[in-house]
Design an enzyme around this catalytic site. Structure first.
Site, PDB file in Angstrom:
ATOM      1  N   CYS A   1       6.186  -0.096   7.546  1.00 45.23           N
ATOM      2  CA  CYS A   1       5.685   1.349   6.554  1.00 45.23           C
ATOM      3  C   CYS A   1       6.743   1.568   5.649  1.00 45.23           C
ATOM      4  O   CYS A   1       7.989   1.614   6.331  1.00 45.23           O
ATOM      5  CB  CYS A   1       5.075   2.349   7.481  1.00 45.23           C
ATOM      6  N   LEU A   2       6.383   1.997   4.518  1.00 42.82           N
ATOM      7  CA  LEU A   2       7.542   2.285   3.507  1.00 42.82           C
ATOM      8  C   LEU A   2       8.246   3.493   4.067  1.00 42.82           C
ATOM      9  O   LEU A   2       9.487   3.932   3.742  1.00 42.82           O
ATOM     10  CB  LEU A   2       7.041   2.152   2.164  1.00 42.82           C
TER      11      LEU A   2
ATOM     12  N   HIS B   1      -4.306   0.868   7.622  1.00 43.44           N
ATOM     13  CA  HIS B   1      -2.954   1.497   7.657  1.00 43.44           C
ATOM     14  C   HIS B   1      -2.858   2.708   6.852  1.00 43.44           C
ATOM     15  O   HIS B   1      -2.375   3.784   7.150  1.00 43.44           O
ATOM     16  CB  HIS B   1      -1.793   0.497   7.341  1.00 43.44           C
ATOM     17  N   GLU B   2      -3.419   2.459   5.385  1.00 43.67           N
ATOM     18  CA  GLU B   2      -3.426   3.463   4.528  1.00 43.67           C
ATOM     19  C   GLU B   2      -4.269   4.562   4.765  1.00 43.67           C
ATOM     20  O   GLU B   2      -3.880   5.862   4.640  1.00 43.67           O
ATOM     21  CB  GLU B   2      -3.559   2.818   2.937  1.00 43.67           C
TER      22      GLU B   2
ATOM     23  N   GLN C   1       2.597  10.004   1.468  1.00 43.81           N
ATOM     24  CA  GLN C   1       4.108   9.548   1.484  1.00 43.81           C
ATOM     25  C   GLN C   1       5.068   9.934   0.516  1.00 43.81           C
ATOM     26  O   GLN C   1       6.365   9.437   0.265  1.00 43.81           O
ATOM     27  CB  GLN C   1       4.056   7.902   1.431  1.00 43.81           C
TER      28      GLN C   1
ATOM     29  N   HIS D   1      -2.742   6.960   7.090  1.00 45.00           N
ATOM     30  CA  HIS D   1      -1.783   7.958   6.515  1.00 45.00           C
ATOM     31  C   HIS D   1      -2.473   9.374   6.034  1.00 45.00           C
ATOM     32  O   HIS D   1      -2.069  10.467   6.173  1.00 45.00           O
ATOM     33  CB  HIS D   1      -1.235   7.258   5.260  1.00 45.00           C
TER      34      HIS D   1
ATOM     35  N   GLY E   1       0.821  -1.049  -0.111  1.00 43.89           N
ATOM     36  CA  GLY E   1       0.213  -0.056  -0.146  1.00 43.89           C
ATOM     37  C   GLY E   1       1.002   1.159  -0.049  1.00 43.89           C
ATOM     38  O   GLY E   1       1.975   1.219   0.590  1.00 43.89           O
TER      39      GLY E   1
HETATM   40 NI    NI Z   1       2.804   3.492   5.945  1.00 45.13          NI
END
Ligand code: NI
Length: 198
Positions: free
Chosen positions: A107-108, A149-150, A50, A153, A45
């Site tokens: 998380c990226l 999770h997304e 991000q 963000h 995701g």
């Molecule tokens: Ni994340």
């Protein structure tokens, strides 16, 4: 085009993102770029903050969560994950319910840290897809988990915000290292606290 992923500590990750007013070639290009960026970083995701844009858009491909081991008991949380590729525009979670369960999230924007996060098992969400069509749907299992999770963000929330004060304290040093970019990451990132002249 692969875009740099913003690292922990950048203020854009803490902002509540705003709605996208209308579909446009720019939005379509951004969606394509976000999928490319996500796949390049082996993520499931990616949310617009991000990549530095505080707008309510995230993309998901949960295929790596598909249950492919036929010898084992099927994982009910993995049902339908194969090909679970979706775009969420202007999403609003209207209800979360069911028992909380923990999952080791990453998380990226926070590379090389994984922690157990508790979330409800079922969500109800309204959103527009990439064709600007409005949906109102219910998700559970890993689908709900990735969406939660997304969705966080675009609300300015990171998985680390769900951890206990003690857990977060123990991560302070590692998080500082991430913000300064003093670690090796195998995808392109933008670090908020990088020292000049490096
Ligand atoms: Ni994340």
């Amino acid at each position: 085009m692969i875009l740099p992923i913003v690292a922990y500590g950048d203020p854009v990750l803490k902002k509540v993102a705003t709605d996208i007013e209308k579909n446009s070639p720019e939005v379509q290009q951004l969606i394509a770029d976000m999928f490319e960026t996500m796949y390049n970083a082996s993520g499931v995701g990616l949310a617009a903050p991000q990549i530095g844009q505080s707008i309510r858009l995230f993309v998901i491909d949960g295929s790596p969560f598909a249950d492919t081991d036929e010898d084992e008991e099927p994982d009910p949380k993995a049902v339908g994950m194969d090909g679970f590729k979706k775009v969420f525009i202007n999403a609003q979670i209207t209800k979360e319910e069911g028992d909380e369960w923990s999952f080791n999230e990453g998380c990226l924007s926070i590379p090389k840290i994984r922690e157990l996060v508790y979330r409800n098992e079922t969500i109800h969400i309204t959103y527009r897809d990439e064709n600007w069509e409005l949906h109102s749907e219910t998700f559970d299992g890993y689908k709900a988990r990735i969406i939660q999770h997304e969705y966080d963000h675009i609300e300015g929330i990171l998985f680390t915000d769900h951890l206990s004060v003690l857990k977060r304290k123990l991560l302070t040093k590692k998080l500082g290292i991430i913000s300064k970019g003093e670690l090796l990451v195998d995808y392109k990132m933008k670090f908020p606290a990088i020292r000049k002249g490096r």
